[in-house]
Motif scaffolding. Structure first.
Motif, PDB file in Angstrom:
ATOM      1  N   LEU A  62       0.863  -1.178   0.000  1.00 49.17           N
ATOM      2  CA  LEU A  62       0.000   0.000   0.000  1.00 49.17           C
ATOM      3  C   LEU A  62       0.901   1.230   0.000  1.00 49.17           C
ATOM      4  O   LEU A  62       1.358   1.686   1.051  1.00 49.17           O
ATOM      5  CB  LEU A  62      -0.922  -0.025   1.216  1.00 49.17           C
ATOM      6  N   PHE A  63       1.162   1.772  -1.184  1.00 53.53           N
ATOM      7  CA  PHE A  63       2.124   2.857  -1.326  1.00 53.53           C
ATOM      8  C   PHE A  63       1.563   4.180  -0.812  1.00 53.53           C
ATOM      9  O   PHE A  63       0.472   4.587  -1.191  1.00 53.53           O
ATOM     10  CB  PHE A  63       2.528   3.023  -2.793  1.00 53.53           C
ATOM     11  N   GLY A  64       2.314   4.822   0.070  1.00 49.48           N
ATOM     12  CA  GLY A  64       1.940   6.130   0.579  1.00 49.48           C
ATOM     13  C   GLY A  64       1.744   6.168   2.076  1.00 49.48           C
ATOM     14  O   GLY A  64       1.747   7.250   2.669  1.00 49.48           O
ATOM     15  N   GLY A  65       1.561   5.019   2.707  1.00 45.28           N
ATOM     16  CA  GLY A  65       1.409   4.984   4.161  1.00 45.28           C
ATOM     17  C   GLY A  65      -0.043   4.895   4.583  1.00 45.28           C
ATOM     18  O   GLY A  65      -0.765   5.901   4.628  1.00 45.28           O
ATOM     19  N   ASN A  66      -0.479   3.680   4.893  1.00 42.37           N
ATOM     20  CA  ASN A  66      -1.861   3.450   5.313  1.00 42.37           C
ATOM     21  C   ASN A  66      -2.067   3.915   6.750  1.00 42.37           C
ATOM     22  O   ASN A  66      -1.296   3.570   7.646  1.00 42.37           O
ATOM     23  CB  ASN A  66      -2.174   1.950   5.201  1.00 42.37           C
ATOM     24  N   ASP A  67      -3.105   4.686   6.994  1.00 45.91           N
ATOM     25  CA  ASP A  67      -3.465   5.101   8.351  1.00 45.91           C
ATOM     26  C   ASP A  67      -4.107   3.905   9.052  1.00 45.91           C
ATOM     27  O   ASP A  67      -5.321   3.781   9.171  1.00 45.91           O
ATOM     28  CB  ASP A  67      -4.433   6.286   8.290  1.00 45.91           C
ATOM     29  N   SER A  68      -3.254   3.003   9.524  1.00 48.17           N
ATOM     30  CA  SER A  68      -3.728   1.668   9.914  1.00 48.17           C
ATOM     31  C   SER A  68      -4.302   1.586  11.317  1.00 48.17           C
ATOM     32  O   SER A  68      -4.786   0.526  11.727  1.00 48.17           O
ATOM     33  CB  SER A  68      -2.591   0.647   9.769  1.00 48.17           C
ATOM     34  N   TYR A  69      -4.272   2.683  12.084  1.00 47.24           N
ATOM     35  CA  TYR A  69      -4.975   2.661  13.377  1.00 47.24           C
ATOM     36  C   TYR A  69      -6.447   3.023  13.213  1.00 47.24           C
ATOM     37  O   TYR A  69      -7.206   2.947  14.184  1.00 47.24           O
ATOM     38  CB  TYR A  69      -4.258   3.558  14.397  1.00 47.24           C
ATOM     39  N   ASN A  70      -6.844   3.384  11.991  1.00 50.72           N
ATOM     40  CA  ASN A  70      -8.270   3.395  11.664  1.00 50.72           C
ATOM     41  C   ASN A  70      -8.686   2.094  10.995  1.00 50.72           C
ATOM     42  O   ASN A  70      -9.873   1.781  10.933  1.00 50.72           O
ATOM     43  CB  ASN A  70      -8.606   4.570  10.742  1.00 50.72           C
ATOM     44  N   PHE A 377       0.153 -11.037   2.388  1.00 52.46           N
ATOM     45  CA  PHE A 377       0.401 -10.069   3.454  1.00 52.46           C
ATOM     46  C   PHE A 377       0.443  -8.659   2.879  1.00 52.46           C
ATOM     47  O   PHE A 377       0.838  -8.459   1.728  1.00 52.46           O
ATOM     48  CB  PHE A 377       1.708 -10.373   4.191  1.00 52.46           C
ATOM     49  N   THR A 378       0.004  -7.700   3.682  1.00 47.70           N
ATOM     50  CA  THR A 378       0.104  -6.303   3.285  1.00 47.70           C
ATOM     51  C   THR A 378       1.384  -5.701   3.856  1.00 47.70           C
ATOM     52  O   THR A 378       1.958  -6.185   4.830  1.00 47.70           O
ATOM     53  CB  THR A 378      -1.096  -5.474   3.759  1.00 47.70           C
ATOM     54  N   ALA A 379       1.818  -4.647   3.211  1.00 44.59           N
ATOM     55  CA  ALA A 379       2.931  -3.830   3.691  1.00 44.59           C
ATOM     56  C   ALA A 379       2.627  -2.393   3.300  1.00 44.59           C
ATOM     57  O   ALA A 379       1.840  -2.146   2.380  1.00 44.59           O
ATOM     58  CB  ALA A 379       4.253  -4.298   3.082  1.00 44.59           C
ATOM     59  N   SER A 380       3.226  -1.451   3.989  1.00 42.14           N
ATOM     60  CA  SER A 380       3.029  -0.045   3.670  1.00 42.14           C
ATOM     61  C   SER A 380       4.192   0.748   4.230  1.00 42.14           C
ATOM     62  O   SER A 380       4.826   0.317   5.204  1.00 42.14           O
ATOM     63  CB  SER A 380       1.703   0.465   4.251  1.00 42.14           C
ATOM     64  N   ASP A 381       4.467   1.900   3.658  1.00 41.53           N
ATOM     65  CA  ASP A 381       5.621   2.702   4.053  1.00 41.53           C
ATOM     66  C   ASP A 381       5.718   2.819   5.574  1.00 41.53           C
ATOM     67  O   ASP A 381       6.764   2.595   6.179  1.00 41.53           O
ATOM     68  CB  ASP A 381       5.530   4.131   3.510  1.00 41.53           C
ATOM     69  N   ALA A 396       4.157   8.759   9.812  1.00 37.64           N
ATOM     70  CA  ALA A 396       4.496   8.267  11.140  1.00 37.64           C
ATOM     71  C   ALA A 396       5.423   7.053  11.011  1.00 37.64           C
ATOM     72  O   ALA A 396       6.308   7.037  10.150  1.00 37.64           O
ATOM     73  CB  ALA A 396       3.228   7.956  11.934  1.00 37.64           C
ATOM     74  N   TRP A 397       5.203   6.005  11.829  1.00 39.22           N
ATOM     75  CA  TRP A 397       6.161   4.893  11.821  1.00 39.22           C
ATOM     76  C   TRP A 397       5.415   3.568  11.999  1.00 39.22           C
ATOM     77  O   TRP A 397       4.861   3.029  11.058  1.00 39.22           O
ATOM     78  CB  TRP A 397       7.210   5.123  12.899  1.00 39.22           C
ATOM     79  N   GLY A 398       5.359   3.017  13.212  1.00 42.87           N
ATOM     80  CA  GLY A 398       4.780   1.692  13.413  1.00 42.87           C
ATOM     81  C   GLY A 398       3.301   1.640  13.070  1.00 42.87           C
ATOM     82  O   GLY A 398       2.535   2.543  13.414  1.00 42.87           O
ATOM     83  N   GLY A 399       2.885   0.548  12.386  1.00 41.71           N
ATOM     84  CA  GLY A 399       1.486   0.391  12.003  1.00 41.71           C
ATOM     85  C   GLY A 399       1.061  -1.059  11.978  1.00 41.71           C
ATOM     86  O   GLY A 399       1.808  -1.957  12.380  1.00 41.71           O
ATOM     87  N   ASN A 400      -0.134  -1.315  11.486  1.00 34.65           N
ATOM     88  CA  ASN A 400      -0.752  -2.648  11.515  1.00 34.65           C
ATOM     89  C   ASN A 400      -0.875  -3.203  10.098  1.00 34.65           C
ATOM     90  O   ASN A 400      -1.182  -2.473   9.163  1.00 34.65           O
ATOM     91  CB  ASN A 400      -2.135  -2.561  12.164  1.00 34.65           C
ATOM     92  N   GLN A 401      -0.634  -4.509   9.967  1.00 37.51           N
ATOM     93  CA  GLN A 401      -0.687  -5.170   8.667  1.00 37.51           C
ATOM     94  C   GLN A 401      -1.610  -6.387   8.732  1.00 37.51           C
ATOM     95  O   GLN A 401      -1.809  -6.966   9.800  1.00 37.51           O
ATOM     96  CB  GLN A 401       0.710  -5.596   8.207  1.00 37.51           C
ATOM     97  N   ILE A 402      -2.135  -6.760   7.568  1.00 38.05           N
ATOM     98  CA  ILE A 402      -3.002  -7.933   7.431  1.00 38.05           C
ATOM     99  C   ILE A 402      -2.177  -9.099   6.907  1.00 38.05           C
ATOM    100  O   ILE A 402      -1.360  -8.928   5.999  1.00 38.05           O
ATOM    101  CB  ILE A 402      -4.159  -7.655   6.460  1.00 38.05           C
TER     102      ILE A 402
END
Length: 482
Positions: A62-70, A377-381, A396-402
């Motif tokens: 997911l290019f650009g950085g997913n807001d994964s806490y939403n 698996f997902t990945a993002s910046d 930001a930095w640390g996030g959540n992946q599927i």
């Protein structure tokens, strides 16, 4: 269906000859990637033996950085209240807030069987909720690129941190190389893994075991392996080669003549042979995927771009025996995640596309009888700031992946989801930028071990920093796979 590039129908015989004898086979990435693989001079640094059966890894970047806490939100009342405060409140207030109210996630709430904590999957992702309930999808929490386990004190002192933190290009590269202390790394961890395995698991040197549905990428590039690039419709062939109408027959005959010619110059001879192999590889690849049945039925109606790409991945997986591969790695990129503005509406559409695509892809893999042989698996910046900038969120930095597939350890959240998203915690680096508690190396090592890489010196070649996080041996670093 012919996947081809066209040349002008008014081309003369001279023009056709120039095309056939010149750069005809270099005009698309499928053929070029075959030629790069055939011309590689670096040999594999190790050989992996004893690999049995078939396995595939599929990366959705997911290019650009997913807001994964939403994408994965705490739902225990006290935790959700802290989340809403960090996000500036309920987005429906119209004041630039980014928080999703609990009522909107009632239908997509899940329970982590390990801790008993409740989490809400984004309301636009009911399909991922279904996959979680089926035990075919899980989440890895607060993961990011690290050189070594890092504390807040180390971050404050800038001790051994990834280069270019919060930069798109740097963090994308670090995810792909797993060497975040360097900007000069020219191979990715999946490429290095393919270097080790390709002679053992790939009987078709013309088509790389690493396939990309976008373009050549760093993740899949090794010392001797580059990704085989295809489109959502398959490998791109040379225009006019193969059809039976008059000018196409002339072009095909000229191409065959030029590529079969006896060349005195070794470079010309080698180039012609590689063109011949590359051209034939594209045709054979398309023939193999076209024969796969039982995939299209899972992708009915109007499809999103991601669904179309994953449909081709599913067909390539279904054709792996015909292609001649017992290990495959796929890369699928999805743009549109750098949401500094209009986050709520944009992310809702993006996550809905991902959710539907993942479910249809997993259903297709199940239909092929390969449920336990494919891990996606997902990945993002990076994740994004919990704090709003007034319209969206920032880097930001640390996030959540599927992580999805039959082998996942379902029913729980893996890694360490922060106990609090309130500002001022030891993980909060400011504005809700969270210090990762799980490294990309640990995630990648678990995927690599499942894929067949031994957790010894071979793993250290694939992931040079792995011993900073996980000792040698047979135990998975995290446990999201079984």
């Amino acid at each position: 269906m012919k996947r081809s590039i066209k040349i002008n129908k008014e081309s003369s015989r001279r023009d056709l000859l120039k095309m056939a004898g010149g750069c005809a086979a270099l005009t698309n990435t499928s053929l070029l990637s075959t030629m790069l693989n055939l011309s590689a001079t670096n040999s594999a640094v190790a050989q992996t033996s004893g690999l049995t059966g078939y396995k595939a890894l599929v990366c959705v970047f997911l290019f650009g950085g997913n807001d994964s806490y939403n994408m994965l939100t705490p739902m225990t009342p006290s935790e959700h209240a802290e989340y809403l405060t960090a996000r500036g409140g309920d987005y429906s207030a119209g004041n630039g807030a980014l928080g999703i109210p609990a009522s909107e996630m009632a239908a997509t709430t899940i329970t982590d069987s390990s801790s008993g904590r409740q989490f809400g999957i984004h309301p636009s992702m009911p399909e991922v909720k279904t996959l979680f309930d089926q035990g075919k999808a899980t989440f890895l929490a607060n993961v990011g690129s690290l050189v070594e386990p890092t504390t807040r004190a180390q971050y404050d002192s800038q001790a051994n941190l990834p280069l270019g933190l919060f930069s798109h290009s740097d963090l994308q590269q670090h995810w792909m190389t797993s060497v975040p202390q360097s900007r000069s790394q020219v191979t990715g961890w999946a490429g290095r893994m393919a270097d080790m395995m390709t002679d053992t698991v790939n009987t078709n040197p013309a088509i790389s075991m690493n396939m990309s549905l976008d373009n050549v990428n760093l993740l899949q590039t090794g010392g001797s392996v580059v990704p085989y690039v295809v489109t959502e419709n398959g490998a791109q062939e040379v225009g006019w080669y193969g059809p039976t109408w008059t000018q196409a027959k002339i072009f095909s005959q000229l191409t065959d003549e030029v590529l079969a010619r006896s060349y005195g110059n070794l470079m010309e001879k080698t180039f012609a042979q590689m063109n011949r192999t590359a051209l034939d590889a594209a045709i054979s690849f398309n023939g193999a995927v076209d024969q796969v049945t039982g995939v299209d039925e899972y992708f009915p109606g109007t499809l999103s771009g991601l669904q179309r790409k994953l449909r081709m991945v599913a067909k390539s997986i279904g054709a792996h025996e015909t292609i001649g591969q017992t290990r495959q790695i796929f890369f699928v990129g999805v743009g549109g995640w750098d949401n500094h503005d209009e986050l709520i509406a944009t992310q809702q559409a993006n996550l809905a596309e991902v959710s539907k695509a993942l479910k249809t892809f997993q259903d297709a893999i199940d239909g092929l009888g390969l449920t336990n042989d494919v891990v996606t698996f997902t990945a993002s910046d990076f994740a994004r700031t919990l704090n709003s900038n007034g319209k969206g969120s920032d880097h930001a930095w640390g996030g959540n992946q599927i992580i999805m597939g039959g082998p996942v350890t379902g029913g729980r959240i893996h890694g360490q989801y922060p106990l609090s998203l309130a500002s001022g915690t030891t993980l909060d680096l400011g504005r809700g930028r969270l210090l990762p508690t799980t490294s990309v190396d640990e995630m990648s090592a678990e995927l690599a071990m499942w894929y067949g890489v031994a957790n010894d010196s071979s793993m250290e070649h694939v992931l040079p920093n792995i011993r900073n996080f996980h000792a040698a041996g047979s135990t998975y670093p995290i446990g999201f796979l079984s």
